[in-house]
Write an enzyme that holds these catalytic residues in place. Structure first.
Site, short mmCIF file in Angstrom:
data_model
loop_
_atom_site.label_atom_id
_atom_site.label_comp_id
_atom_site.label_asym_id
_atom_site.label_seq_id
_atom_site.Cartn_x
_atom_site.Cartn_y
_atom_site.Cartn_z
CG MET A 87 -2.01 -0.52 1.39
SD MET A 87 -2.80 -0.67 -0.75
CE MET A 87 -3.57 0.64 -0.09
CG HIS A 103 -8.50 -9.91 2.70
ND1 HIS A 103 -10.15 -9.84 3.12
CD2 HIS A 103 -9.09 -8.19 1.87
CE1 HIS A 103 -10.39 -8.46 3.02
NE2 HIS A 103 -9.55 -7.74 2.54
CE LYS A 124 -7.31 -8.27 6.12
NZ LYS A 124 -7.21 -7.06 5.98
#
Length: 255
Positions: A13, A142, A146
């Protein structure tokens, strides 16, 4: 010009936020924080926020709950707004965020996608109409990296449904070892971890003779990075101390 500090800059991210900043001239990525320390980047990277001595407008965090104490300390010391896009906080950490928000603006959301927040509202409305006559199940999927399960978004969806129900539901996360019929006043949550799934959430309202399925699929991480950058702009515009959410951002954007 909005000057950003990026916590968790070496992660997936973090790279997505960096790409958005590089493409928009009114954004400047001033420095990054990462527990792993420096990486070869176009901006300085520090292992801890305390090492940064420059000027900036807002911190965007996509790291892990373990980074929270240092971020809150940094934000409070420098009176700097924080965008907390990390999930997996425990109850004590959530209380610490609430306390810090009395002194500085803090934006926190389990999911920064505008589409997911539309889904949250649809779930709330559907539960208000059908929740008493339907079983509610949430499925979230996901990628295999994760760390937390169920996802923060799944819990956010469950909370939206629970708020609209006439009873106080029990959250049942996985049914292994449960040998009984499903109770009416419960919300089931199932988690899948595999491959490179960015994020997929489905809410099932199962009635006696009909099914309603509400679903959101994220096709890239950019949707979350874009939401974080919009939240950073929102805080940098001069918000008062307080705890802000996607609902505040949606209102600010006039959506």
């Amino acid at each position: 010009m909005v000057q950003l500090l990026l916590s968790g800059c070496n992660g997936r991210m973090g790279h997505a936020v960096e790409a958005i900043c590089a493409a928009e001239p009114e954004l400047e990525l001033t420095a990054g924080f990462d527990l792993l320390g420096a990486d070869i980047r176009d901006f300085p990277v520090y292992a801890s926020p305390a090492e940064f001595q420059g000027e900036a407008d807002v911190v965007v965090d996509f790291s892990s709950p373990s980074a929270l104490p240092a971020l809150l300390s940094f934000g409070l010391e420098h009176r700097m707004p924080l965008v907390l896009a990390t999930t997996g906080y425990d109850q004590g950490q959530l209380e610490e965020i609430q306390q810090a928000a009395r002194s500085i603006p803090i934006f926190r959301s389990a999911n920064l996608s505008l589409g997911v927040n539309v889904l949250v509202e649809l779930v709330r409305r559907t539960a208000a109409v059908l929740g008493g006559s339907c079983d509610i199940e949430i499925m979230e999927r996901h990628h295999n990296k994760k760390m937390d399960a169920p996802s923060g978004t799944a819990l956010m969806l469950a909370e939206a449904a629970a708020d609209a129900l006439p009873c106080q539901p029990e959250l049942v996360c996985g049914r292994q070892g449960i040998r009984r019929s499903r109770e009416r006043c419960e919300i089931g949550i199932s988690s899948v971890r595999g491959g490179g799934i960015v994020g997929d959430h489905e809410v099932l309202f199962a009635g006696r003779d009909e099914l309603i399925e509400l679903r959101h699929s994220a096709l890239s991480r950019e949707v979350f990075a874009s939401g974080a950058v919009q939240a950073a702009r929102f805080l940098a515009a001069g918000q008062s101390p307080g705890l802000y959410s996607m609902a505040d951002l949606v209102t600010y954007l006039g959506l």
